[in-house]
Design a protein around this motif. Structure first.
Motif, PDB file in Angstrom:
ATOM      1  N   TYR A  42     -15.602   1.030   6.177  1.00  0.00           N
ATOM      2  CA  TYR A  42     -16.216   0.621   7.439  1.00  0.00           C
ATOM      3  C   TYR A  42     -16.791  -0.777   7.301  1.00  0.00           C
ATOM      4  CZ  TYR A  42     -16.101   5.041   9.998  1.00  0.00           C
ATOM      5  OH  TYR A  42     -15.700   6.140  10.694  1.00  0.00           O
ATOM      6  N   ARG A  43     -17.430  -1.031   6.148  1.00  0.00           N
ATOM      7  CA  ARG A  43     -18.041  -2.333   5.935  1.00  0.00           C
ATOM      8  C   ARG A  43     -16.989  -3.439   5.858  1.00  0.00           C
ATOM      9  NH1 ARG A  43     -23.258  -3.603   4.253  1.00  0.00           N
ATOM     10  NH2 ARG A  43     -23.941  -1.465   4.333  1.00  0.00           N
ATOM     11  N   VAL A  44     -15.863  -3.138   5.200  1.00  0.00           N
ATOM     12  CA  VAL A  44     -14.820  -4.145   5.035  1.00  0.00           C
ATOM     13  C   VAL A  44     -14.226  -4.517   6.392  1.00  0.00           C
ATOM     14  CG1 VAL A  44     -12.490  -4.463   4.137  1.00  0.00           C
ATOM     15  CG2 VAL A  44     -14.237  -3.526   2.664  1.00  0.00           C
ATOM     16  N   PHE A  45     -14.044  -3.517   7.260  1.00  0.00           N
ATOM     17  CA  PHE A  45     -13.408  -3.774   8.550  1.00  0.00           C
ATOM     18  C   PHE A  45     -14.418  -4.032   9.661  1.00  0.00           C
ATOM     19  CE2 PHE A  45      -8.901  -3.019   7.994  1.00  0.00           C
ATOM     20  CZ  PHE A  45      -8.848  -2.431   6.750  1.00  0.00           C
ATOM     21  N   ASP A  46     -15.685  -4.259   9.295  1.00  0.00           N
ATOM     22  CA  ASP A  46     -16.735  -4.338  10.304  1.00  0.00           C
ATOM     23  C   ASP A  46     -16.628  -5.541  11.226  1.00  0.00           C
ATOM     24  OD1 ASP A  46     -20.354  -4.550  10.192  1.00  0.00           O
ATOM     25  OD2 ASP A  46     -18.992  -3.567  11.587  1.00  0.00           O
ATOM     26  N   ASP A  48      -6.988  -6.891  15.808  1.00  0.00           N
ATOM     27  CA  ASP A  48      -7.321  -7.290  17.164  1.00  0.00           C
ATOM     28  C   ASP A  48      -7.660  -6.046  17.974  1.00  0.00           C
ATOM     29  OD1 ASP A  48      -5.559  -8.999  19.868  1.00  0.00           O
ATOM     30  OD2 ASP A  48      -7.685  -8.715  19.428  1.00  0.00           O
ATOM     31  N   LEU A  49      -8.962  -5.721  18.017  1.00  0.00           N
ATOM     32  CA  LEU A  49      -9.355  -4.482  18.683  1.00  0.00           C
ATOM     33  C   LEU A  49      -9.179  -4.569  20.194  1.00  0.00           C
ATOM     34  CD1 LEU A  49     -12.527  -3.684  16.580  1.00  0.00           C
ATOM     35  CD2 LEU A  49     -10.382  -2.473  16.536  1.00  0.00           C
ATOM     36  N   LYS A  50      -9.131  -5.789  20.723  1.00  0.00           N
ATOM     37  CA  LYS A  50      -8.975  -5.926  22.173  1.00  0.00           C
ATOM     38  C   LYS A  50      -7.592  -5.459  22.615  1.00  0.00           C
ATOM     39  CE  LYS A  50     -12.466  -9.260  23.378  1.00  0.00           C
ATOM     40  NZ  LYS A  50     -13.188  -9.458  22.132  1.00  0.00           N
ATOM     41  N   SER A  51      -6.604  -5.535  21.690  1.00  0.00           N
ATOM     42  CA  SER A  51      -5.268  -5.083  22.070  1.00  0.00           C
ATOM     43  C   SER A  51      -5.208  -3.561  22.180  1.00  0.00           C
ATOM     44  CB  SER A  51      -4.239  -5.561  21.054  1.00  0.00           C
ATOM     45  OG  SER A  51      -4.515  -4.979  19.806  1.00  0.00           O
ATOM     46  N   ARG A  66       3.057  -2.654  18.319  1.00  0.00           N
ATOM     47  CA  ARG A  66       2.776  -2.736  16.892  1.00  0.00           C
ATOM     48  C   ARG A  66       1.496  -3.524  16.686  1.00  0.00           C
ATOM     49  NH1 ARG A  66       7.482  -2.027  13.824  1.00  0.00           N
ATOM     50  NH2 ARG A  66       6.102  -2.170  12.025  1.00  0.00           N
ATOM     51  N   LEU A  67       0.871  -3.296  15.525  1.00  0.00           N
ATOM     52  CA  LEU A  67      -0.375  -4.005  15.233  1.00  0.00           C
ATOM     53  C   LEU A  67      -0.099  -5.224  14.381  1.00  0.00           C
ATOM     54  CD1 LEU A  67      -2.572  -0.969  14.293  1.00  0.00           C
ATOM     55  CD2 LEU A  67      -2.909  -2.413  16.268  1.00  0.00           C
ATOM     56  N   ASP A  68      -0.920  -6.236  14.573  1.00  0.00           N
ATOM     57  CA  ASP A  68      -0.785  -7.439  13.763  1.00  0.00           C
ATOM     58  C   ASP A  68      -1.692  -7.303  12.543  1.00  0.00           C
ATOM     59  OD1 ASP A  68      -1.808 -10.895  14.189  1.00  0.00           O
ATOM     60  OD2 ASP A  68      -0.349  -9.961  12.837  1.00  0.00           O
ATOM     61  N   VAL A  69      -1.076  -7.106  11.377  1.00  0.00           N
ATOM     62  CA  VAL A  69      -1.883  -6.873  10.177  1.00  0.00           C
ATOM     63  C   VAL A  69      -2.006  -8.107   9.296  1.00  0.00           C
ATOM     64  CG1 VAL A  69      -1.473  -4.410  10.074  1.00  0.00           C
ATOM     65  CG2 VAL A  69       0.094  -5.945   8.938  1.00  0.00           C
ATOM     66  N   ASN A  99     -14.551  -3.496  25.860  1.00  0.00           N
ATOM     67  CA  ASN A  99     -13.172  -3.995  25.914  1.00  0.00           C
ATOM     68  C   ASN A  99     -12.394  -3.744  24.647  1.00  0.00           C
ATOM     69  OD1 ASN A  99     -13.737  -5.126  28.362  1.00  0.00           O
ATOM     70  ND2 ASN A  99     -14.458  -7.032  27.444  1.00  0.00           N
ATOM     71  N   GLU A 100     -12.959  -2.992  23.723  1.00  0.00           N
ATOM     72  CA  GLU A 100     -12.300  -2.876  22.426  1.00  0.00           C
ATOM     73  C   GLU A 100     -12.040  -1.434  22.061  1.00  0.00           C
ATOM     74  OE1 GLU A 100     -14.506  -6.755  20.520  1.00  0.00           O
ATOM     75  OE2 GLU A 100     -14.729  -4.814  19.569  1.00  0.00           O
ATOM     76  N   GLY A 101     -11.000  -1.248  21.250  1.00  0.00           N
ATOM     77  CA  GLY A 101     -10.762   0.073  20.679  1.00  0.00           C
ATOM     78  C   GLY A 101     -11.553   0.161  19.392  1.00  0.00           C
TER      79      GLY A 101
END
Lengths: 289, 291
Positions: B110-114, B120-123, B191-194, B75-77
């Motif tokens: 990669y580790r920081v965003f792991d 919100d990868l589901k979006s 847009r992405l929520d940052v 379900n995720e990008g």
């Protein structure tokens, strides 16, 4: 008429008869089984007082008993094998050898070249033989953790090679790799300031799980305060030589986790010392009189 | 990283200054250099940003492409990072020289965003198990003057804020074949929520104290550094010790605390500046690469 032509075209195409190539991308069937059942892959722990799967306590410095043996690889200058629970690793040290590339820095001090390899059958999912980015990342962490412990200024213009191979990965591979590598370095007779011991931890909500197994490492991402932490420590000098964490945690949690790992490393020290004593006794027989 | 030769006398000078909370360029131990941020500099990307921190120059481009989601997370990008150390920065990066540094930075990112909480990868999911958006974040190092991680993390946050992903819809035919439909309006974007994207703070240990945003000369005096990735809420997503030296546990705790304080204070002005730049719209004076 059309059918004949089609048949001829098929024959003309070269068929690779020597190799039976599987599909480009393959997955283990166990992944599908878990999804269809709808169960999480890890054992859910609800109460803090509940024990972990192998009977150890949560929130306490309770590491798996470690078995270590030096001097297994006859061809290497020094080697060590560690078993902790189901995690098995072997490390061999070659050197000091002359360096291939001669930089200015090499004239003053030696170089430590590390390689961290995961055997393809070691993890639940098959790792390909080509070194992935995760292995390179762990190799760099291993090198940065070992470097403060080795007296590199005593080996100018030379390089010491440390190769760690993980035979079975059941959690905290990097931490045990650090311990294994420093035992191998000591077995090889490389001068060191102190042994470098590694300990890792999994933060699961409010409690931490020291020395996690593979199942415990893959936590539930929906809950708060989840993360993993690995610490490398020089016990006598009480210096942290390596620190690596992932997952989102609060600052107090990180500080508490680092303290727990430091204590875990201190507790590991007598076992490592015993292992080295035994290996020295085996190599050098006691005097007769 | 491009190393600078620093003499022993200069090292002593820098260390004594840091002891008294005074650095060579007059900053305090917790101060950043002058930072310039500009978004939307490259037109072929979904989002881009350029950050100049002192003489460190970073360019980040984000491209959104459709792909199949990973099997474990249907379900995720996903986010893919790639760091290129351009030969413009130093001659050492020519050919494959910059590859080691590039992979080190990419692995840290990669580790920081792991964890799953930052973006919100589901979006980013279009159709579970079949289609999802993959954001390819490409980082280009144009100039190197110390403190790469901090500048890169700020640039990534700005680029993700600037990213516009076109809205797509899955339409199912009578036969059951699925088709992807793009809306006619090119400005109809998602847009992405940052809010929760972390910023990395690098703390270098010099003598008994630690400094934020070290220059190359200061880096040459320090044996070990600590990288702390802090979100707006003050949670820590990654801690990593870099360098060939060792740290005392007490100094590690102090550095984490400073990192959290400085990192938390970085997010609010950054968000304000990005909002302000966007609100200017067409009236914005584009500086680009000539400024």
């Amino acid at each position: 008429m059309v059918k004949e032509v089609a048949f001829q075209v098929e024959r003309a195409m070269p068929v690779d008869t020597k190799r039976v190539r599987g599909p480009e991308e393959s997955q283990s069937p166990w992944l599908f089984v878990q999804q269809s059942r709808g169960q999480p892959t890890r054992v859910p722990q609800t109460r803090e007082s509940e024990r972990r799967a192998d009977g150890r306590r949560r929130g306490q410095v309770d590491a798996r008993p470690m078995f270590a043996r030096c001097g297994l690889v006859s061809q290497a200058k020094g080697s060590a094998y560690i078993e902790a629970g189901n995690t098995k690793l072997i490390c061999s040290v070659y050197g000091p050898r002359e360096t291939e590339r001669k930089d200015e820095l090499d004239m003053k001090a030696g170089r430590l070249v590390c390689a961290f390899r995961l055997a393809p059958f070691s993890c639940a999912k098959r790792c390909p033989w080509i070194q992935g980015s995760q292995e390179k990342d762990l190799t760099l962490s291993l090198q940065e953790s070992l470097q403060p412990g080795v007296c590199l200024h005593k080996y100018p213009r030379s390089q010491i090679e440390v190769n760690v191979l993980v035979l079975e990965n059941d959690g905290s591979a990097l931490a045990h790799a650090i311990t294994c590598a420093s035992l191998a370095l000591a077995d090889a007779g490389i001068e060191m300031y102190d042994l470098v011991l590694g300990c890792s931890l999994r933060q699961d909500g409010a409690a931490y799980l020291l020395d996690p197994t593979c199942r415990e490492e893959n936590g539930d991402e929906s809950t708060e305060n989840q993360g993993s932490l690995t610490v490398a420590l020089l016990p006598t000098l009480n210096q942290i030589s390596g620190l690596l964490s992932t997952g989102e945690m609060k600052e107090e949690t990180v500080v508490g986790a680092v303290r727990a790992c430091v204590e875990g490393c201190q507790r590991l020290y007598p076992a490592a010392q015993q292992c080295l004593l035994k290996s020295v006794r085996r190599k050098v027989p006691a005097p007769q009189n | 990283m491009a190393a600078v030769q620093v003499s022993e006398a200069e090292k002593v000078y820098i260390m004594h200054g840091v002891q008294d909370d005074l650095r060579v360029d007059g900053r305090g131990c917790d101060d950043y250099r002058h930072m310039e941020i500009e978004t939307d500099v490259v037109s072929n990307t979904s989002g881009s940003a350029r950050v100049k921190l002192g003489h460190t120059d970073i360019l980040v481009g984000v491209k959104a492409e459709m792909s199949r989601p990973k099997l474990e997370k249907p379900n995720e990008g996903c986010l893919e990072f790639f760091v290129d150390c351009s030969a413009n920065a130093t001659p050492e990066f020519e050919g494959r020289g910059g590859e080691d540094l590039g992979t080190e930075i990419a692995n840290t990112l990669y580790r920081v965003f792991d964890n799953g909480h930052n973006i919100d990868l589901k979006s980013l999911c279009i159709c579970p198990m079949e289609h999802c958006w993959t954001l390819y974040v490409d980082v280009l190092l144009l100039q190197c003057d110390g403190n790469l991680f901090d500048a890169i993390s700020v640039a990534i946050k700005a680029a993700l804020f600037n990213t516009r992903i076109p809205k797509v819809q899955m339409i199912e035919d009578e036969e059951g074949t699925k088709e992807i439909e793009l809306s006619d309006d090119p400005y109809d974007c998602m847009r992405l929520d940052v809010e929760n994207v972390p910023c990395i703070v690098t703390l270098c240990k010099i003598g008994h104290r630690h400094v934020v945003d070290a220059t190359l000369q200061e880096k040459a005096c320090s044996m070990a550094s600590l990288l702390v990735a802090v979100t707006r809420k003050g949670t820590i997503t990654c801690v990593r010790k870099v360098g060939g030296g060792s740290l005392d546990p007490e100094s590690v705790f102090e550095m984490i605390e400073t990192g959290k304080r400085v990192g938390k204070a970085l997010h609010t002005p950054l968000q304000e500046i990005l909002q302000k730049e966007e609100s200017l719209g067409k009236k914005r004076h584009k500086v680009g690469f000539l400024g």
